[in-house]
Scaffold this motif. Structure first.
Motif, mmCIF file in Angstrom:
data_model
loop_
_atom_site.group_PDB
_atom_site.id
_atom_site.type_symbol
_atom_site.label_atom_id
_atom_site.label_comp_id
_atom_site.label_asym_id
_atom_site.label_seq_id
_atom_site.Cartn_x
_atom_site.Cartn_y
_atom_site.Cartn_z
ATOM 1 N N ILE A 179 0.859 -1.193 0.000
ATOM 2 C CA ILE A 179 0.000 0.000 0.000
ATOM 3 C C ILE A 179 0.890 1.237 0.000
ATOM 4 O O ILE A 179 1.733 1.411 0.882
ATOM 5 C CB ILE A 179 -0.937 0.013 1.218
ATOM 6 C CG1 ILE A 179 -1.789 -1.268 1.250
ATOM 7 C CG2 ILE A 179 -1.853 1.239 1.178
ATOM 8 C CD1 ILE A 179 -2.677 -1.391 2.473
ATOM 9 N N HIS A 180 0.700 2.101 -0.994
ATOM 10 C CA HIS A 180 1.583 3.257 -1.200
ATOM 11 C C HIS A 180 0.730 4.526 -1.283
ATOM 12 O O HIS A 180 -0.214 4.588 -2.070
ATOM 13 C CB HIS A 180 2.385 3.086 -2.492
ATOM 14 C CG HIS A 180 3.005 1.735 -2.652
ATOM 15 N ND1 HIS A 180 4.282 1.436 -2.223
ATOM 16 C CD2 HIS A 180 2.505 0.579 -3.178
ATOM 17 C CE1 HIS A 180 4.555 0.170 -2.495
ATOM 18 N NE2 HIS A 180 3.497 -0.368 -3.067
ATOM 19 N N TYR A 181 1.101 5.519 -0.502
ATOM 20 C CA TYR A 181 0.373 6.789 -0.520
ATOM 21 C C TYR A 181 1.194 7.834 -1.246
ATOM 22 O O TYR A 181 2.373 8.055 -0.938
ATOM 23 C CB TYR A 181 0.079 7.250 0.908
ATOM 24 C CG TYR A 181 -0.497 8.654 0.995
ATOM 25 C CD1 TYR A 181 -1.643 9.014 0.293
ATOM 26 C CD2 TYR A 181 0.122 9.624 1.795
ATOM 27 C CE1 TYR A 181 -2.166 10.293 0.381
ATOM 28 C CE2 TYR A 181 -0.401 10.902 1.891
ATOM 29 C CZ TYR A 181 -1.534 11.242 1.176
ATOM 30 O OH TYR A 181 -2.049 12.506 1.261
ATOM 31 N N LEU A 182 0.574 8.503 -2.218
ATOM 32 C CA LEU A 182 1.205 9.591 -2.962
ATOM 33 C C LEU A 182 0.471 10.884 -2.621
ATOM 34 O O LEU A 182 -0.639 11.116 -3.110
ATOM 35 C CB LEU A 182 1.125 9.328 -4.469
ATOM 36 C CG LEU A 182 1.643 7.972 -4.966
ATOM 37 C CD1 LEU A 182 1.393 7.834 -6.460
ATOM 38 C CD2 LEU A 182 3.109 7.799 -4.637
ATOM 39 N N PRO A 183 1.035 11.725 -1.753
ATOM 40 C CA PRO A 183 0.334 12.966 -1.383
ATOM 41 C C PRO A 183 0.160 13.877 -2.579
ATOM 42 O O PRO A 183 0.932 13.819 -3.549
ATOM 43 C CB PRO A 183 1.259 13.581 -0.328
ATOM 44 C CG PRO A 183 2.603 12.992 -0.593
ATOM 45 C CD PRO A 183 2.356 11.608 -1.113
#
Length: 370
Positions: free
Chosen positions: A184-188
């Motif tokens: 799971i990867h978050y890209l702001p």
């Protein structure tokens, strides 16, 4: 898995039809809470089996097709199957998204079973995404358990509008990702990667809107009238697409599949996507390999995430058109520099107010087979 939101036009002309016509028309959006329980034509299931399977069916799926069936073998012993009549060949020709959706169903089933005091014993049957029989499951009574709050399943909602643009807080992100940062990867929204996905989402939606088989497939799954929505209890309704007020009334009473194929409808949908990507905290990507087992687990992983976000006031909105259009899909992994294949692209953001669940579900006996 985002699907088009649009507004009716020529409202003034239609309103001129008069008050009587309005009173006889389809006046309000149909939501899940409006549906009366269906007559139970099947007495095979025990009451807790039926409740567990209904909770499982509250899982998300592309166009809300609900692409699963349950084959009854014995009490608390079923096969979870892949319903070919619910496939989306124009946007999901390999049934990758179908497997992800069935994975979300499996996660709901496990949580619901646990809430009733059962442990799931799984046996993977499918070798390809097209196999009819996907997973065998036996529910085993357990003496001690930590039941999942099934209200989270009932209250899950895909929200499409009114996202705030504040980036996700570190503590909230940690809670959502938990122990799965490799998937799971978050890209702001401040990152160049997030801005790239903003741009490519618009490009992919334009490509898809003008790819006639995909647009026709969308039209086939829109339930324009409340009568049609209640008949099928799946697909996209004006309520689930967040078409409210006068616009919703116009669509329910005066739109049909032919309207979806018109250019003005396509352009309004693209404009709406532009608005959506402009308001978010950024994107959450979920990755995995492409095996059947990996896709099912990825669907389960996404659903675990989805069932956490509401308590943090966060919405997620699947927008996977980039993955469904070959030209945009080819650029994605190399531009984002993530090793494994991206399976979910989720627009995220905080909400001031969380709306209730509205998407419809088929009764359990509609998808139960012997």
């Amino acid at each position: 898995m985002n699907r088009i939101k649009f507004i009716g036009n020529a409202v003034g002309t239609i309103l001129a039809a008069g008050t009587t016509a309005y009173l006889l028309s389809d006046k309000s959006n149909l939501s899940r809470a409006d549906l009366k329980p269906s007559g139970d034509r099947n007495q095979t299931l025990k009451p807790d089996e039926k409740e567990i399977l209904f909770l499982a069916s509250l899982a998300p799926s592309g166009h809300n097709t609900q692409p699963w069936f349950v084959q009854y073998l014995a009490p608390y012993h079923w096969i979870i199957g892949n319903d070919r009549t619910k496939w989306l060949p124009a946007v999901d020709p390999t049934q990758r998204e179908t497997m992800l959706s069935i994975g979300t169903f499996l996660q709901n089933l496990e949580y619901a079973a646990g809430a009733f005091g059962y442990l799931c014993d799984w046996n993977l049957l499918a070798k390809t995404n097209q196999d009819d029989r996907v997973m065998e499951v036996k529910l085993l009574k357990q003496t001690s358990n930590n039941p999942f709050d099934t209200a989270k399943i009932k209250n899950r909602r895909t929200v499409r509008s009114d996202f705030l643009s504040d980036v996700l807080k570190k503590e909230d992100l940690k809670y959502l990702v938990n122990s799965e940062p490799e998937f799971i990867h978050y890209l702001p929204n401040t990152s160049k990667e997030s801005q790239f996905i903003d741009e490519q989402t618009i490009v992919a939606n334009r490509l898809q809107a003008y790819r006639n088989p995909a647009q026709q497939e969308l039209a086939d799954w829109i339930r324009f009238s409340s009568k049609n929505a209640e008949k099928y209890r799946d697909g996209l309704t004006t309520g689930s697409m967040e078409i409210e007020g006068i616009s919703g009334w116009v669509v329910r009473n005066f739109y049909d599949k032919d309207n979806v194929m018109k250019n003005d409808f396509r352009e309004v949908g693209i404009d709406q996507v532009k608005k959506q990507v402009s308001e978010s905290a950024g994107w959450i990507l979920i990755t995995s390999k492409d095996s059947v087992a990996a896709l099912l687990e990825t669907g389960r992983r996404m659903q675990r995430l989805f069932l956490k976000v509401r308590e943090k006031g966060i919405a997620i909105h699947p927008m996977t058109q980039i993955l469904e259009e070959s030209s945009t899909r080819q650029q994605l992994n190399q531009s984002i520099a993530i090793g494994e294949n991206i399976q979910f692209i989720l627009r995220s953001g905080y909400l001031k107010n969380y709306p209730p669940s509205v998407s419809l579900r088929r009764p359990v006996d509609w998808f139960l087979r012997k």
